[in-house]
Motif scaffolding. Structure first.
Motif, mmCIF file in Angstrom:
data_model
loop_
_atom_site.group_PDB
_atom_site.id
_atom_site.type_symbol
_atom_site.label_atom_id
_atom_site.label_comp_id
_atom_site.label_asym_id
_atom_site.label_seq_id
_atom_site.Cartn_x
_atom_site.Cartn_y
_atom_site.Cartn_z
ATOM 1 N N ALA A 35 32.828 47.210 49.310
ATOM 2 C CA ALA A 35 33.945 47.735 48.526
ATOM 3 C C ALA A 35 35.271 47.176 49.031
ATOM 4 O O ALA A 35 36.188 46.930 48.245
ATOM 5 N N GLU A 36 35.383 46.944 50.328
ATOM 6 C CA GLU A 36 36.614 46.402 50.893
ATOM 7 C C GLU A 36 36.896 45.011 50.354
ATOM 8 O O GLU A 36 38.039 44.676 50.026
ATOM 9 N N TYR A 96 38.157 45.312 46.922
ATOM 10 C CA TYR A 96 39.558 45.727 46.911
ATOM 11 C C TYR A 96 40.478 44.532 47.122
ATOM 12 O O TYR A 96 41.472 44.360 46.399
ATOM 13 N N ARG A 97 40.158 43.698 48.101
ATOM 14 C CA ARG A 97 41.003 42.524 48.364
ATOM 15 C C ARG A 97 41.036 41.587 47.161
ATOM 16 O O ARG A 97 42.093 41.082 46.771
ATOM 17 N N GLY A 154 40.469 42.476 44.129
ATOM 18 C CA GLY A 154 41.150 43.184 43.052
ATOM 19 C C GLY A 154 42.653 43.052 43.113
ATOM 20 O O GLY A 154 43.328 42.971 42.073
ATOM 21 N N LEU A 155 43.221 43.010 44.317
ATOM 22 C CA LEU A 155 44.672 42.811 44.446
ATOM 23 C C LEU A 155 45.069 41.458 43.870
ATOM 24 O O LEU A 155 46.132 41.318 43.254
ATOM 25 N N GLY A 173 35.808 48.907 44.856
ATOM 26 C CA GLY A 173 37.044 48.433 45.474
ATOM 27 C C GLY A 173 37.997 47.833 44.469
ATOM 28 O O GLY A 173 39.228 48.002 44.570
ATOM 29 N N LEU A 174 37.451 47.141 43.486
ATOM 30 C CA LEU A 174 38.262 46.549 42.420
ATOM 31 C C LEU A 174 38.999 47.623 41.630
ATOM 32 O O LEU A 174 40.194 47.485 41.316
ATOM 33 N N ARG A 184 39.949 50.525 42.647
ATOM 34 C CA ARG A 184 41.054 51.050 43.458
ATOM 35 C C ARG A 184 42.259 50.113 43.431
ATOM 36 O O ARG A 184 43.405 50.552 43.261
ATOM 37 N N ALA A 185 42.002 48.801 43.590
ATOM 38 C CA ALA A 185 43.098 47.832 43.605
ATOM 39 C C ALA A 185 43.844 47.820 42.275
ATOM 40 O O ALA A 185 45.092 47.786 42.237
ATOM 41 N N GLU A 239 46.048 50.877 42.044
ATOM 42 C CA GLU A 239 47.243 50.792 42.892
ATOM 43 C C GLU A 239 48.289 49.845 42.313
ATOM 44 O O GLU A 239 49.486 50.015 42.561
#
Length: 357
Positions: free
Chosen positions: A246-247, A250-251, A253-254, A275-276, A278-279, A282
C-alpha cells in the motif's frame, strides 16, 4: 531381544487387568496391545489405523477407544515403507506476507487434508537462486511424495534443480515452461476485463500501477494492459511501478494525482490500490468522479475501502485445490503429463469506477 509385538523374549510384560501397562513405564503401546484391549485381531487394528474399509463402525470405535486408552500412535514410517508413499506434500513458498500466497497455502493444506495428506512447509525468505536450490535440496532430507512451489518470480528456469527420485512437482503462480505442471490465475484475462471495463465507461486511456519487475504475475498483467490498450487503438501511457505494498501505491498515487489527463488507473493489486486511493484523496482528486480506480485480487477488505473497490477476483481456493489435484494425478496416473491450468477470474464492480468527468 524383542519380539514383533514389542515384548522381551522370555520375560512377559506386566499389565493391568484392562491391558494397560503399569504406571510409570516409558515404553509405547504396540498394535498387539491395542488388539488385546479392543478384543480384535492385529489385522483389524491395522485396517483401522490405515483407514481401510471392511471394518464395522462399532468395531472401529472399539479400536479407536483402545488406541486412546493406551496412547497408541500408528508408526507412520512403517506405513510409508509398506505403502511406498509418505502421504505428505512439501510446499515451497516465497514470502508469507502476500495475500495470494497465504490464501493459496491455506487452500493447499485444506485440500491435502481432505485427500488424507499432510503438508510440510519450506518457506524461502529471499527469492534467490541459492535459496531456491537449497529449498529443493532439503526435500531430499524430508519424507515427501510431491512438491508444490508457490513462486511468482522467475527463478525455476535459471536454477539447476536436484529433485529426490519419484517426487512430483506442481508450480503455482509462475511460468515454469513445459518442465512442470503449472496452475495459475488467468492473469491476462483478468487484466483485459479490467481495462475493457474502464474503456467501456468512456475513459480515453488507462494508466497502470504495476507490480515489481521481477514478478511473473506483474509482468503478465502489465503485458495484457498494454496489449488491450493497443488493440483498442489507444496509446499506452508510461507505466508506473510499485512493489505490491500500500505504501508503494501511495507514492505512485502522489505522482498520478498530479497528472490532469489521468482519469482511470488499473492497479495490479488491491493493496497498491488502497495506497492510491489515499494519495488521490489527499490531493483533492475524488474517486470515482475525477479518477476511476480498479484493483486486482478482491481481497476480503476491498469491499470496505472508501469507496468500495472495483477489482478482479482471483479464486485462490481453486488454485490451491488444482495444485493438490495436479500432484496427486501425477503420482497416481501419469508422472510425465505436464501442462498449464488457468483458473478463471471475474470482475467485481463496486463504487470506485465511473464514467470520466
Amino acid at each position: 531381544m524383542e519380539t514383533a509385538d514389542g515384548t522381551s523374549a522370555g520375560r512377559p510384560r506386566q499389565r493391568t487387568r484392562t491391558g494397560k501397562r503399569p504406571a510409570g513405564r516409558a515404553q509405547s503401546a504396540s498394535m498387539a496391545d491395542v488388539a488385546r484391549v479392543a478384543g480384535v485381531s492385529s489385522q483389524t487394528v491395522s485396517r483401522v489405523a490405515n483407514g481401510y474399509a471392511g471394518v464395522t463402525e462399532e468395531t472401529r470405535q472399539q479400536v479407536l477407544a483402545a488406541m486412546k486408552e493406551l496412547g497408541y500412535r500408528p508408526n507412520s514410517a512403517a506405513r510409508a515403507l509398506k505403502r511406498g508413499e509418505f502421504r505428505t506434500i512439501g510446499v515451497i513458498t516465497f514470502g508469507l506476507s502476500t495475500t495470494g500466497n497465504v490464501r493459496t497455502l491455506e487452500a493447499i493444506a485444506t485440500s491435502a487434508a481432505h485427500e488424507g495428506y499432510a503438508v510440510t512447509l519450506l518457506p524461502v525468505a529471499v527469492p534467490t537462486q541459492d535459496e531456491v536450490r537449497g529449498a529443493f535440496s532439503r526435500l531430499g532430507e524430508l519424507a515427501v511424495d510431491a512438491v508444490i512451489v508457490i513462486q511468482e518470480v522467475h527463478l525455476l528456469d535459471a536454477v539447476p534443480l536436484d529433485l529426490p527420485p519419484n517426487v512430483q512437482v506442481v508450480v503455482a503462480d509462475s511460468d515454469a515452461g513445459d518442465r512442470y505442471t503449472v496452475v495459475d490465475t488467468d492473469q491476462a484475462g483478468g487484466t483485459r476485463t479490467a481495462v475493457r471495463h474502464l474503456l467501456d465507461l468512456g475513459h480515453r486511456t488507462v494508466w497502470h500501477l504495476a507490480g515489481p519487475e521481477e514478478s511473473y504475475a506483474a509482468q503478465r498483467r502489465a503485458d495484457a494492459w498494454r496489449a488491450e490498450l493497443t488493440r483498442a487503438g489507444r496509446t499506452p501511457p508510461p507505466l508506473v511501478r510499485g512493489d505490491w505494498s500500500a505504501e508503494s501505491g501511495y507514492r505512485a498515487g502522489l505522482e498520478l494525482a498530479s497528472l490532469e489527463d489521468c482519469s482511470a488507473v488499473f492497479a495490479a493489486n488491491d493493496q497498491m490500490a488502497l495506497g492510491l486511493l489515499r494519495a488521490l484523496h489527499e490531493r483533492g482528486r475524488t474517486v470515482p468522479d475525477d479518477v476511476s480506480v480498479i484493483g486486482f485480487d478482491d481481497i476480503p477488505e476491498s469491499g470496505s475501502f472508501l469507496p468500495p473497490l472495483t477489482t478482479v477476483h482471483q479464486d485462490f481456493a481453486e488454485v490451491g485445490r488444482r495444485c493438490v489435484e495436479g500432484v496427486l494425478r501425477q503420482m497416481r496416473h501419469d508422472a510425465t503429463a505436464h501442462g498449464t491450468t488457468l483458473v478463471p477470474t471475474r470482475l467485481v464492480v463496486r463504487d470506485s469506477t465511473a464514467p470520466p468527468p
